[in-house]
Write a protein that holds these residues in place. Structure first.
Motif, short mmCIF file in Angstrom:
data_model
loop_
_atom_site.label_atom_id
_atom_site.label_comp_id
_atom_site.label_asym_id
_atom_site.label_seq_id
_atom_site.Cartn_x
_atom_site.Cartn_y
_atom_site.Cartn_z
N SER A 167 0.87 -1.17 0.00
CA SER A 167 0.00 0.00 0.00
C SER A 167 0.91 1.22 0.00
O SER A 167 2.12 1.10 0.10
N ASP A 168 0.32 2.39 -0.10
CA ASP A 168 1.17 3.59 -0.10
C ASP A 168 1.55 3.98 1.33
O ASP A 168 1.04 3.44 2.31
N ILE A 169 2.46 4.92 1.42
CA ILE A 169 2.97 5.35 2.71
C ILE A 169 1.87 6.00 3.56
O ILE A 169 1.87 5.89 4.78
N LEU A 170 0.91 6.64 2.92
CA LEU A 170 -0.18 7.25 3.69
C LEU A 170 -0.94 6.21 4.50
O LEU A 170 -1.37 6.48 5.62
N ASN B 145 9.62 7.66 -5.66
CA ASN B 145 10.01 7.54 -4.26
C ASN B 145 9.23 8.51 -3.40
O ASN B 145 8.90 9.62 -3.83
N VAL B 146 8.96 8.09 -2.17
CA VAL B 146 8.20 8.90 -1.23
C VAL B 146 8.87 8.79 0.13
O VAL B 146 9.37 7.74 0.50
N VAL B 147 8.86 9.89 0.89
CA VAL B 147 9.41 9.91 2.23
C VAL B 147 8.37 10.54 3.16
O VAL B 147 7.73 11.53 2.80
N ALA B 148 8.21 9.94 4.34
CA ALA B 148 7.30 10.50 5.34
C ALA B 148 8.01 10.51 6.68
O ALA B 148 8.84 9.65 6.97
N PHE B 149 7.66 11.50 7.50
CA PHE B 149 8.24 11.63 8.82
C PHE B 149 7.11 11.89 9.82
O PHE B 149 6.22 12.70 9.56
N ILE C 64 9.70 7.01 7.26
CA ILE C 64 9.22 5.97 6.35
C ILE C 64 9.67 6.36 4.95
O ILE C 64 9.42 7.48 4.51
N THR C 65 10.33 5.44 4.26
CA THR C 65 10.75 5.70 2.89
C THR C 65 10.24 4.60 1.98
O THR C 65 10.12 3.45 2.39
N GLN C 66 9.93 4.98 0.75
CA GLN C 66 9.57 3.99 -0.25
C GLN C 66 10.42 4.24 -1.47
O GLN C 66 10.39 5.32 -2.04
N GLU C 67 11.21 3.23 -1.83
CA GLU C 67 12.02 3.28 -3.03
C GLU C 67 11.60 2.11 -3.88
O GLU C 67 11.75 0.95 -3.48
N ASP D 69 9.64 -0.68 -4.97
CA ASP D 69 8.61 -1.50 -4.33
C ASP D 69 8.98 -1.93 -2.92
O ASP D 69 8.42 -2.89 -2.39
N VAL D 70 9.92 -1.23 -2.28
CA VAL D 70 10.32 -1.56 -0.91
C VAL D 70 10.07 -0.36 0.00
O VAL D 70 10.45 0.76 -0.32
N GLN D 71 9.42 -0.64 1.13
CA GLN D 71 9.20 0.39 2.15
C GLN D 71 10.10 0.09 3.35
O GLN D 71 10.18 -1.05 3.79
N MET D 72 10.77 1.11 3.85
CA MET D 72 11.64 0.99 5.01
C MET D 72 11.13 1.95 6.08
O MET D 72 10.69 3.05 5.77
N VAL D 73 11.21 1.50 7.33
CA VAL D 73 10.82 2.34 8.46
C VAL D 73 11.98 2.37 9.44
O VAL D 73 12.55 1.34 9.77
N MET D 74 12.31 3.56 9.91
CA MET D 74 13.31 3.74 10.95
C MET D 74 12.59 4.35 12.15
O MET D 74 12.00 5.42 12.05
N ILE D 75 12.63 3.64 13.27
CA ILE D 75 12.02 4.09 14.51
C ILE D 75 13.15 4.53 15.44
O ILE D 75 14.03 3.73 15.76
N ILE D 76 13.12 5.77 15.87
CA ILE D 76 14.16 6.29 16.76
C ILE D 76 13.47 6.93 17.97
O ILE D 76 12.67 7.84 17.82
N SER D 77 13.80 6.41 19.14
CA SER D 77 13.20 6.97 20.36
C SER D 77 14.30 7.32 21.35
O SER D 77 14.69 6.52 22.18
N PRO D 78 14.80 8.56 21.26
CA PRO D 78 15.82 8.98 22.23
C PRO D 78 15.19 9.27 23.58
O PRO D 78 14.06 9.74 23.65
N THR D 79 15.89 9.00 24.63
CA THR D 79 15.41 9.30 25.97
C THR D 79 15.47 10.81 26.17
O THR D 79 16.47 11.45 25.88
N THR D 80 14.37 11.38 26.67
CA THR D 80 14.31 12.82 26.86
C THR D 80 14.85 13.26 28.20
O THR D 80 15.14 14.42 28.40
N ARG D 81 14.96 12.35 29.17
CA ARG D 81 15.57 12.63 30.46
C ARG D 81 16.42 11.45 30.86
O ARG D 81 16.17 10.33 30.46
N ASN D 82 17.41 11.68 31.65
CA ASN D 82 18.34 10.62 32.01
C ASN D 82 17.86 9.87 33.25
O ASN D 82 18.47 9.93 34.30
N THR D 83 16.72 9.18 33.12
CA THR D 83 16.22 8.36 34.21
C THR D 83 15.91 6.97 33.68
O THR D 83 15.52 6.82 32.53
#
Length: 142
Positions: free
Chosen positions: A13-16, A51-55, A75-78, A80-94
């Motif tokens: 399906s599409d990135i949307l 190609n499509v890119v979503a953030f 999310i990128t689509q090049e 017929d392949v879709q790639m997702v990068m999930i990045i969750s940095p800690t906002t506080r040092n606990t």
């Protein structure tokens, strides 16, 4: 310590549709989408045609941690392949908030697995390098 997970699938399906699934997933009902942007090759001269890119940028308040966990999803689509990068940095040092970030990332991963994405790589904080999901470690429990 950041949590970074890379996932991929054949474009069914599409990135949307991917964005909408993340945005309205019951597992993420407490998270707020603070920013969302989709770019096509018509908007960016450096992208190949088709190609499509979503953030997306999500944030959720965790009362127990007394802070917000954040999550960036690229999310990128090049072709017929879709790639997702999930990045969750800690906002506080606990330790509690670090676990909140990991929890939020795992919930997004679960939503994506349900629509056909497969984990590909993850960031290993101990070795400070990218590891293949199949290198013998069990990152699913991370």
């Amino acid at each position: 310590m950041p949590t970074m997970i890379q996932m991929k699938r054949r474009a069914v399906s599409d990135i949307l549709a991917v964005i909408e699934r993340i945005r309205y997933a019951s597992e993420l009902s407490k998270a707020k989408v603070l920013y969302s942007k989709v770019m096509t090759e018509k908007q960016a001269t450096l992208m190949d045609p088709g190609n499509v890119v979503a953030f997306l940028y999500l944030e959720q308040y965790y009362q127990r941690a007394e802070g917000k966990a954040s999550l960036s999803i690229l999310i990128t689509q090049e072709e017929d392949v879709q790639m997702v990068m999930i990045i969750s940095p800690t906002t506080r040092n606990t330790l509690i908030l670090d676990r909140a970030d990991i929890d939020l990332g795992k919930r997004v991963k679960k939503v994506l697995v349900e629509i056909g994405f497969e984990p590909d790589m993850y960031w290993d904080d101990l070795s400070e390098r990218w590891e293949s999901w199949f290198d013998g470690m069990n990152p699913i429990t991370r």
